[in-house]
Write an enzyme that holds these catalytic residues in place. Structure first.
Site, PDB file in Angstrom:
ATOM      1  CD  GLU A 182      -2.922   1.129   2.347  1.00 56.86           C
ATOM      2  OE1 GLU A 182      -2.969   0.129   3.085  1.00 56.86           O
ATOM      3  OE2 GLU A 182      -3.767   2.032   2.349  1.00 56.86           O
ATOM      4  CG  ASN A 212      -8.053   2.381   5.019  1.00 58.84           C
ATOM      5  OD1 ASN A 212      -8.877   1.543   4.681  1.00 58.84           O
ATOM      6  ND2 ASN A 212      -7.681   2.531   6.281  1.00 58.84           N
ATOM      7  CD  GLU A 227     -10.471  -2.520   5.607  1.00 56.80           C
ATOM      8  OE1 GLU A 227     -10.446  -1.412   6.176  1.00 56.80           O
ATOM      9  OE2 GLU A 227      -9.822  -3.500   6.026  1.00 56.80           O
ATOM     10  CE1 TYR A 257      -3.993  -6.116   8.761  1.00 55.23           C
ATOM     11  CE2 TYR A 257      -6.161  -5.162   8.424  1.00 55.23           C
ATOM     12  CZ  TYR A 257      -4.880  -5.422   7.967  1.00 55.23           C
ATOM     13  OH  TYR A 257      -4.501  -4.990   6.723  1.00 55.23           O
ATOM     14  CD  GLU A 275      -6.225  -4.591   3.875  1.00 57.22           C
ATOM     15  OE1 GLU A 275      -6.104  -4.262   5.072  1.00 57.22           O
ATOM     16  OE2 GLU A 275      -6.645  -3.819   2.985  1.00 57.22           O
ATOM     17  CD  GLN A 285       0.205  -2.344   3.972  1.00 59.02           C
ATOM     18  OE1 GLN A 285       1.069  -1.770   3.326  1.00 59.02           O
ATOM     19  NE2 GLN A 285      -0.890  -1.717   4.379  1.00 59.02           N
TER      20      GLN A 285
HETATM   21  O1  AHR Z   1      -3.268  -2.559   6.043  1.00 63.51           O
HETATM   22  C1  AHR Z   1      -3.559  -1.373   6.733  1.00 63.51           C
HETATM   23  C2  AHR Z   1      -5.001  -0.916   6.536  1.00 63.51           C
HETATM   24  O2  AHR Z   1      -5.853  -1.806   7.187  1.00 63.51           O
HETATM   25  C3  AHR Z   1      -5.511  -0.898   5.114  1.00 63.51           C
HETATM   26  O3  AHR Z   1      -5.199   0.294   4.466  1.00 63.51           O
HETATM   27  C4  AHR Z   1      -6.989  -1.019   5.300  1.00 63.51           C
HETATM   28  O4  AHR Z   1      -7.608  -1.626   4.205  1.00 63.51           O
HETATM   29  C5  AHR Z   1      -7.140  -1.789   6.589  1.00 63.51           C
HETATM   30  O5  AHR Z   1      -8.036  -1.197   7.440  1.00 63.51           O
END
Ligand code: AHR
Length: 498
Positions: free
Chosen positions: A27, A72, A173, A244, A292, A349
């Site tokens: 990103e 994002n 998202e 996450y 993600e 990432q």
């Molecule tokens: O990976 C970090 C952020 O986490 C990304 O930009 C977003 O898609 C998610 O909320």
């Protein structure tokens, strides 16, 4: 601890493990691009400004697909800002992370990097502040034969041949109120439908990923997915899910039991996909794209974001320890166990931002999670087998009951790859692996990752605290494997049958 027995049968197959499950995500955020993969001023920079040390480290992870440019970030990104001569590209205020975007790296640089790294590019279009037409134009820029406006723009920028980008995400998202241009599900679905139709009309060979719920914590979890799929089921090849996970409660046994929640999230979204498929009486089954996933909770850097501050900013540069590495193994085990539905996954990432690799000036650090990804990725080819596990269990505070030993297995011709994690903090886990219809004859190789305690981590000062090492103590007796797994460890073993 009592012995855990892992029973397998070569005919009990879940499905081919799609190599794209071993993907990454880059990103325009923090120091992922600038000072991550790209840093012309570094002594490691090549002629194009990419960091050779970073790329060499990434090379070892053998990532198959790479999602770009967000996250994002993409919901405020206009791809035309990032193509053409660098001196004409605008520097813009970036609102997703409240920073500055110089657009030194854009479509052509990323796609040339992808070719070099043998990554299949996966471009996310802006469905936040962008339009369906802008998305369609990007497909023409990337994939169109010369002779029309955007394809000719690419040719004028030095790329006569189409880039042929096959995978496209319809936004990011979009269910999250933090997302630029966030709208209710039916409005996003219309945008996605319009964009998807235009994009596929331009190039019918592309595959599309629609935004599913980005977390089970969202108030309209799964309702969002159902609504979106009602509109776009015929167009969507994949639905995205994100996860996450955290150990904010500092409860390691429960954190390690999060595999239950990951399995469940996959199964819930797959159920919605199958529901809509049945309702619409269509043969087309949308598969899952886990685009993600990772551990992320120690760093937020929300405070003090200042557009006039340093560039690039140090955003969410998580330090990964041993327990995080075990959780990463848990994600990968879950993807393999769900090989019939999860076809793409992208660890979020790849460098500096919640990543297996960190840079500091010209230095580079390999984090604990890197080794686990590598251990799986090099053994990823083949068909996932069902694993029947018998052995001791424990109950996590929130995540419920799990076996101490988490597992998955892949069969590739006469080779069997087995991945196991011992979640016990103190006890060794005796493990037996057996196939009901075949004998195991030889250990080809085995690697183990463990460390002094759950919180142990590598640092620039002590870079080798956690790493994978060759493991010799795998015994074969009467066609079965026997091994003692150290507490808090991940083992990846390649076995020969016959
Ligand atoms: O990976 C970090 C952020 O986490 C990304 O930009 C977003 O898609 C998610 O909320």
């Amino acid at each position: 601890m009592q012995t855990t027995t892992l029973r397998l049968h070569t005919a009990f197959r879940i499905g081919e493990v799609d190599p794209r499950v071993f993907g990454g995500f880059l990103e325009h955020m923090g120091r992922a691009v600038y000072q991550g993969v790209y840093q012309p001023a570094s002594r490691h920079a090549d002629a194009e400004g990419f960091r050779k040390d970073v790329l060499e480290a990434l090379e070892r992870l053998r990532m198959t697909v790479m999602r770009y440019p967000g996250g994002n970030f993409v919901s405020g990104y206009h791809w035309e800002d990032g193509v053409g001569p660098r001196e004409h590209r605008p520097t813009v205020r970036e609102l997703a992370w409240n920073t500055i975007e110089p657009n030194e790296v854009g479509t052509d640089e990323f796609l040339s990097l992808s070719r070099r790294m043998r990554w299949a590019p996966m471009l996310a279009v802006n469905l936040g502040t962008g339009t369906p037409e802008e998305a369609r134009n990007w497909v023409e820029y990337c994939n169109g034969a010369s002779g029309t406006k955007y394809a000719d723009m690419r040719v004028a920028n030095g790329h006569a041949d189409p880039h042929d980008v096959k995978l496209w995400c319809l936004g990011n998202e979009m269910d999250g109120p933090w997302q630029l241009g966030h709208v209710p599900a039916d409005q996003y679905a219309l945008r996605a439908q319009q964009a998807g139709k235009l994009m596929k009309s331009l190039d019918p060979s592309i595959e599309l990923v629609v935004c599913g719920s980005c977390s089970p914590l969202m108030p309209n979890y799964m309702e969002w997915d159902r609504t979106v799929l009602d509109y776009v089921a015929g167009l969507a090849d994949y639905v995205s899910l994100h996860r996450y996970v955290d150990n904010r409660a500092d409860d390691t046994p429960d954190f390690l039991a999060v595999t239950n929640a990951i399995d469940r999230q996959i199964e819930e979204l797959d159920a919605v996909c199958r529901f809509v498929q049945a309702k619409q009486r269509t043969q087309k089954r949308p598969y899952l794209c886990f685009d993600e996933w990772n551990v992320w909770y120690k760093t937020y850097n929300r405070e003090g974001l200042d557009p006039k501050g340093d560039f690039p900013r140090h955003l969410i540069e998580e330090i990964y320890n041993l327990e995080d590495a075990l959780v990463v193994a848990g994600f990968l085990n879950s993807f393999i166990r769900h090989a019939d539905s999860v076809k793409i996954a992208n660890i979020a990432q790849i460098v500096n931002v919640i990543a297996p690799i960190l840079t500091r000036g010209d230095e580079l650090l390999i984090q604990s999670i890197y080794y686990v990804f590598e251990m799986f990725s090099k053994r990823r080819n083949g068909v996932a087998l069902r694993t029947s596990v018998q052995g001791p269990t424990y109950r996590g505070t929130l995540n419920g009951e799990v076996h101490y030993v988490d597992s998955s297995a892949i069969l590739d011709g006469r080779e069997l790859k087995v991945f196991v994690t011992n979640r016990s903090l103190q006890a060794e886990a005796p493990l037996e692996i057996e196939l009901s219809d075949e004998a195991i004859s030889r250990v080809e190789n085995a690697e183990l990752l463990t460390g002094p305690d759950a919180k142990a981590a590598n640092s620039f000062e002590k870079p080798h605290v956690i790493r994978s090492v060759e493991f010799k103590d795998v015994e074969i007796n009467a066609g079965k494997v026997r091994v003692q797994l150290p507490p808090l460890s991940v083992l990846a073993v390649t076995l020969e049958l016959g």
